[in-house]
Design a protein around this motif. Structure first.
Motif, PDB file in Angstrom:
ATOM      1  N   HIS A 184     -43.596 -50.177  81.006  1.00  0.00           N
ATOM      2  CA  HIS A 184     -43.283 -51.572  80.717  1.00  0.00           C
ATOM      3  C   HIS A 184     -42.072 -52.091  81.486  1.00  0.00           C
ATOM      4  CE1 HIS A 184     -40.729 -49.177  78.143  1.00  0.00           C
ATOM      5  NE2 HIS A 184     -39.962 -50.228  77.914  1.00  0.00           N
ATOM      6  N   ILE A 185     -41.449 -51.219  82.301  1.00  0.00           N
ATOM      7  CA  ILE A 185     -40.256 -51.615  83.052  1.00  0.00           C
ATOM      8  C   ILE A 185     -40.614 -51.871  84.511  1.00  0.00           C
ATOM      9  CG2 ILE A 185     -38.033 -50.778  83.946  1.00  0.00           C
ATOM     10  CD1 ILE A 185     -37.578 -49.444  81.253  1.00  0.00           C
ATOM     11  N   ASP A 186     -40.152 -52.994  85.034  1.00  0.00           N
ATOM     12  CA  ASP A 186     -40.411 -53.347  86.428  1.00  0.00           C
ATOM     13  C   ASP A 186     -39.400 -52.664  87.346  1.00  0.00           C
ATOM     14  OD1 ASP A 186     -41.494 -54.498  88.625  1.00  0.00           O
ATOM     15  OD2 ASP A 186     -40.770 -56.518  88.254  1.00  0.00           O
ATOM     16  N   PHE A 187     -38.103 -52.855  87.103  1.00  0.00           N
ATOM     17  CA  PHE A 187     -37.090 -52.164  87.892  1.00  0.00           C
ATOM     18  C   PHE A 187     -35.768 -52.149  87.131  1.00  0.00           C
ATOM     19  CE2 PHE A 187     -36.807 -56.612  89.181  1.00  0.00           C
ATOM     20  CZ  PHE A 187     -35.448 -56.864  89.113  1.00  0.00           C
ATOM     21  N   SER A 242     -46.394 -58.834  80.536  1.00  0.00           N
ATOM     22  CA  SER A 242     -47.445 -58.097  79.816  1.00  0.00           C
ATOM     23  C   SER A 242     -48.813 -58.264  80.464  1.00  0.00           C
ATOM     24  CB  SER A 242     -47.502 -58.570  78.353  1.00  0.00           C
ATOM     25  OG  SER A 242     -47.759 -59.966  78.303  1.00  0.00           O
ATOM     26  N   VAL A 243     -49.029 -59.396  81.149  1.00  0.00           N
ATOM     27  CA  VAL A 243     -50.320 -59.643  81.791  1.00  0.00           C
ATOM     28  C   VAL A 243     -50.532 -58.740  82.996  1.00  0.00           C
ATOM     29  CG1 VAL A 243     -51.740 -61.391  82.940  1.00  0.00           C
ATOM     30  CG2 VAL A 243     -50.266 -62.038  81.029  1.00  0.00           C
ATOM     31  N   THR A 244     -49.414 -58.424  83.678  1.00  0.00           N
ATOM     32  CA  THR A 244     -49.537 -57.649  84.921  1.00  0.00           C
ATOM     33  C   THR A 244     -49.286 -56.166  84.724  1.00  0.00           C
ATOM     34  OG1 THR A 244     -47.209 -58.031  85.454  1.00  0.00           O
ATOM     35  CG2 THR A 244     -48.807 -59.637  86.275  1.00  0.00           C
ATOM     36  N   GLU A 245     -49.018 -55.745  83.495  1.00  0.00           N
ATOM     37  CA  GLU A 245     -48.753 -54.331  83.259  1.00  0.00           C
ATOM     38  C   GLU A 245     -49.962 -53.480  83.641  1.00  0.00           C
ATOM     39  OE1 GLU A 245     -47.289 -52.787  79.641  1.00  0.00           O
ATOM     40  OE2 GLU A 245     -45.742 -54.308  79.436  1.00  0.00           O
ATOM     41  N   ALA A 246     -49.668 -52.376  84.325  1.00  0.00           N
ATOM     42  CA  ALA A 246     -50.744 -51.474  84.732  1.00  0.00           C
ATOM     43  C   ALA A 246     -51.352 -50.811  83.499  1.00  0.00           C
ATOM     44  CB  ALA A 246     -50.198 -50.415  85.673  1.00  0.00           C
ATOM     45  N   GLU A 247     -52.675 -50.749  83.494  1.00  0.00           N
ATOM     46  CA  GLU A 247     -53.369 -50.143  82.359  1.00  0.00           C
ATOM     47  C   GLU A 247     -53.784 -48.715  82.706  1.00  0.00           C
ATOM     48  OE1 GLU A 247     -56.628 -52.572  81.269  1.00  0.00           O
ATOM     49  OE2 GLU A 247     -55.406 -54.328  80.761  1.00  0.00           O
ATOM     50  N   GLN A 289     -28.984 -60.636  70.863  1.00  0.00           N
ATOM     51  CA  GLN A 289     -30.263 -61.212  71.296  1.00  0.00           C
ATOM     52  C   GLN A 289     -30.061 -62.644  71.752  1.00  0.00           C
ATOM     53  OE1 GLN A 289     -33.360 -60.829  68.399  1.00  0.00           O
ATOM     54  NE2 GLN A 289     -33.366 -58.611  68.432  1.00  0.00           N
ATOM     55  N   GLN A 290     -30.601 -62.945  72.922  1.00  0.00           N
ATOM     56  CA  GLN A 290     -30.533 -64.303  73.461  1.00  0.00           C
ATOM     57  C   GLN A 290     -31.941 -64.877  73.569  1.00  0.00           C
ATOM     58  OE1 GLN A 290     -28.402 -64.174  77.158  1.00  0.00           O
ATOM     59  NE2 GLN A 290     -26.412 -63.965  76.193  1.00  0.00           N
ATOM     60  N   ASN A 291     -32.147 -66.055  72.978  1.00  0.00           N
ATOM     61  CA  ASN A 291     -33.444 -66.747  72.973  1.00  0.00           C
ATOM     62  C   ASN A 291     -34.466 -65.983  72.147  1.00  0.00           C
ATOM     63  OD1 ASN A 291     -32.207 -68.553  74.776  1.00  0.00           O
ATOM     64  ND2 ASN A 291     -32.898 -67.352  76.541  1.00  0.00           N
ATOM     65  N   GLU A 292     -35.692 -66.451  72.151  1.00  0.00           N
ATOM     66  CA  GLU A 292     -36.767 -65.816  71.383  1.00  0.00           C
ATOM     67  C   GLU A 292     -38.025 -65.753  72.230  1.00  0.00           C
ATOM     68  OE1 GLU A 292     -37.297 -67.994  67.821  1.00  0.00           O
ATOM     69  OE2 GLU A 292     -35.377 -67.406  66.930  1.00  0.00           O
ATOM     70  N   GLY A 293     -38.924 -64.870  71.856  1.00  0.00           N
ATOM     71  CA  GLY A 293     -40.179 -64.739  72.581  1.00  0.00           C
ATOM     72  C   GLY A 293     -40.374 -63.323  73.077  1.00  0.00           C
ATOM     73  N   GLU A 294     -40.855 -63.188  74.297  1.00  0.00           N
ATOM     74  CA  GLU A 294     -41.118 -61.873  74.871  1.00  0.00           C
ATOM     75  C   GLU A 294     -39.889 -61.359  75.601  1.00  0.00           C
ATOM     76  OE1 GLU A 294     -44.395 -59.754  77.838  1.00  0.00           O
ATOM     77  OE2 GLU A 294     -44.640 -61.837  77.213  1.00  0.00           O
ATOM     78  N   LEU A 295     -39.593 -60.071  75.415  1.00  0.00           N
ATOM     79  CA  LEU A 295     -38.421 -59.465  76.042  1.00  0.00           C
ATOM     80  C   LEU A 295     -38.546 -59.537  77.563  1.00  0.00           C
ATOM     81  CD1 LEU A 295     -35.753 -57.981  75.536  1.00  0.00           C
ATOM     82  CD2 LEU A 295     -37.038 -55.827  75.596  1.00  0.00           C
ATOM     83  N   TRP A 311     -25.957 -51.779  83.574  1.00  0.00           N
ATOM     84  CA  TRP A 311     -27.264 -51.788  84.230  1.00  0.00           C
ATOM     85  C   TRP A 311     -28.137 -52.885  83.640  1.00  0.00           C
ATOM     86  CZ3 TRP A 311     -25.222 -47.974  81.279  1.00  0.00           C
ATOM     87  CH2 TRP A 311     -25.865 -47.629  80.087  1.00  0.00           C
ATOM     88  N   ASN A 312     -29.028 -53.354  84.475  1.00  0.00           N
ATOM     89  CA  ASN A 312     -29.923 -54.454  84.118  1.00  0.00           C
ATOM     90  C   ASN A 312     -31.369 -53.954  84.207  1.00  0.00           C
ATOM     91  OD1 ASN A 312     -30.404 -57.399  83.632  1.00  0.00           O
ATOM     92  ND2 ASN A 312     -31.449 -57.217  85.587  1.00  0.00           N
ATOM     93  N   ILE A 313     -32.124 -54.122  83.150  1.00  0.00           N
ATOM     94  CA  ILE A 313     -33.533 -53.715  83.131  1.00  0.00           C
ATOM     95  C   ILE A 313     -34.408 -54.961  83.153  1.00  0.00           C
ATOM     96  CG2 ILE A 313     -35.352 -52.502  81.846  1.00  0.00           C
ATOM     97  CD1 ILE A 313     -33.174 -50.817  80.548  1.00  0.00           C
ATOM     98  N   GLN A 314     -35.281 -55.037  84.134  1.00  0.00           N
ATOM     99  CA  GLN A 314     -36.236 -56.147  84.224  1.00  0.00           C
ATOM    100  C   GLN A 314     -37.588 -55.638  83.743  1.00  0.00           C
ATOM    101  OE1 GLN A 314     -35.519 -59.451  85.540  1.00  0.00           O
ATOM    102  NE2 GLN A 314     -37.429 -59.799  84.440  1.00  0.00           N
ATOM    103  N   TYR A 315     -38.158 -56.305  82.738  1.00  0.00           N
ATOM    104  CA  TYR A 315     -39.422 -55.846  82.159  1.00  0.00           C
ATOM    105  C   TYR A 315     -40.609 -56.528  82.833  1.00  0.00           C
ATOM    106  CZ  TYR A 315     -36.471 -53.763  78.638  1.00  0.00           C
ATOM    107  OH  TYR A 315     -35.512 -53.001  78.009  1.00  0.00           O
ATOM    108  N   ARG A 316     -41.723 -55.829  82.834  1.00  0.00           N
ATOM    109  CA  ARG A 316     -42.943 -56.367  83.423  1.00  0.00           C
ATOM    110  C   ARG A 316     -43.541 -57.445  82.537  1.00  0.00           C
ATOM    111  NH1 ARG A 316     -46.442 -51.154  85.609  1.00  0.00           N
ATOM    112  NH2 ARG A 316     -44.837 -50.281  86.992  1.00  0.00           N
TER     113      ARG A 316
END
Length: 438
Positions: A300-303, A326-331, A257-263, A319-324
């Motif tokens: 929750h995954i962007d690309f 949370s504010v812009t996640e589709a509901e 884990q690197q840094n803290e906060g939101e993935l 592989w690299n996963i870029q997460y969305r």
């Protein structure tokens, strides 16, 4: 007692039925083997310095003026930053008495240069026109460039300032995947190199030559021009001895884990067994497409970005996963429950791969792969990639074996082939994951 029974069909009708059956079988065979894949022809020779040359040609390229040349090297080192810096410097303003990059100089000649590196292979590539009015001046320029490049101090300083603080993600993953952090060996993954190291490393490449590949159409006149230029460029090359070495690295699955906060990102890597057959290569393409598709379906995954390094002894995938955000996640976005909770790590276990468990998913991915392949195989650039980054002339799968057998392998590929290949290729115990938080 005489037998008065008569045949059901007369001889002419019976002959017609037999002809119809023969035609039906022929049509079925045609339908079964329906991939439109060309089979390049291979011609081989050696340079005056003893370096193997492999020329791939096919009828579809006779009206094309595109020619690809690849100088392939086998300089095995853990100092990936040194390789990266050397090739970046080579592709910049390394022509003597010039402030223009090599590609700025090649552009008016309808040509370009490129490079590729991994921990076992390095490639210097040329894309050029086979028309003599362009070919001759291009090869003259390239010969002067590759024989004695000028690595300039100012360019080196600019490169170091721009890239030293942010090494590529794959460098970090490779260090975690193959090298024990408690071992001094991991210290070889440095971010600092000197200009003298760059100059020395380029000279060391010349003693690590593997193969020269030529892909495209050449007339007898063009072939003679190219052959003479390659002889001059490789005049002081020596064959690499790295293929005689056996490199084995073992790692235990871990998460950092690197840094803290939101993935924000997940960076994953897994070691692979060396690819020994065309069907194993096909299996990796389908597995990779399944991995990207499955993860991209998750809300929750962007690309997702995936890359393979199919080196001869120590291949791997990352592989690299870029997460969305949370504010812009589709509901209320509909998503398949099975894919919603599919983690990146679960896809390295064969029994959990969707295309292994569902024949329809497998067939869809295979059909998509075949369609893409029919377009890719028409490109000399794609064959250059196969020659330098998938097959290995001193390995179990050579480019000649690939060219001769890939069509049959694609046409006969089955779900059982896929399952068997993945069981051998994937090494789940080596899985590494770096979680980056913001």
């Amino acid at each position: 007692m005489s037998d008065n029974s008569k045949p059901l069909f007369s001889r002419p009708v019976l002959a017609a039925i037999m002809l119809f059956c023969t035609l039906a079988i022929w049509l079925l065979n045609l339908t079964a083997l329906n991939s439109k894949l060309p089979s390049p022809k291979i011609e081989k020779w050696t340079t005056t310095s003893g370096i193997p040359v492999v020329w791939l040609k096919q009828a579809e390229w006779q009206d094309s003026n595109k020619l690809e040349i690849r100088f392939s090297f086998r300089s095995v080192t853990t100092n990936i930053t040194l390789i990266q810096t050397t090739l970046a410097m080579l592709m910049s303003d390394s022509l003597p008495l010039s402030t223009a990059s090599i590609n700025q100089r090649l552009a008016p000649l309808a040509a370009s240069a490129n490079s590729y590196y991994d921990h076992e292979n390095q490639t210097i590539g040329l894309t050029l026109s086979n028309e003599p009015q362009y070919l001759t001046p291009t090869l003259s320029l390239v010969t002067n460039w590759l024989r004695q490049p000028d690595f300039k101090p100012r360019t080196f300083d600019v490169w170091q300032n721009q890239h030293q603080a942010h090494p590529p993600v794959q460098h970090e993953l490779e260090a975690v995947l193959f090298f024990d952090k408690t071992n001094n060996q991991s210290n070889e993954f440095k971010t600092e190199v000197s200009l003298k190291q760059v100059t020395d490393y380029y000279q060391s490449l010349k003693s690590s030559a593997a193969t020269v590949f030529i892909v495209g159409d050449m007339s007898p006149e063009t072939k003679q021009i190219v052959e003479e230029a390659i002889n001059t460029i490789s005049q002081d090359y020596e064959l690499s001895r790295a293929s005689a070495e056996t490199i084995r690295y073992e790692s235990v699955s871990s998460t950092i884990q690197q840094n803290e906060g939101e993935l924000w990102q997940t960076r994953s890597a897994i070691a692979l067994m060396p690819v020994s057959s065309i069907k194993e290569w096909i299996s990796l393409q389908i597995w990779g497409a399944d991995l990207v598709s499955t993860l991209n379906q998750q809300q929750h995954i962007d690309f997702v970005q995936l890359a393979f390094t199919l080196s001869p002894q120590r291949p791997w995938a990352w592989w690299n996963i870029q997460y969305r955000d949370s504010v812009t996640e589709a509901e209320n976005e509909p998503v398949d429950d099975a894919s919603r909770f599919m983690s990146a790590k679960s896809l390295v276990f064969v029994e959990q791969v969707p295309s292994v468990n569902d024949e329809k998913t497998f067939e869809t991915l295979l059909d998509n792969f075949k369609q893409q392949l029919e377009q890719q195989t028409l490109s000399p650039t794609w064959w250059s990639y196969i020659a330098t980054q998938v097959t290995h002339e001193d390995g179990e799968l050579t480019v000649e074996q690939f060219a001769k057998g890939y069509k049959e392998a694609v046409d006969s590929f089955t779900l059982e082939d896929y399952q068997t290949a993945l069981q051998r290729l994937l090494k789940p115990s080596s899985y590494q994951e770096i979680q980056v938080y913001q």
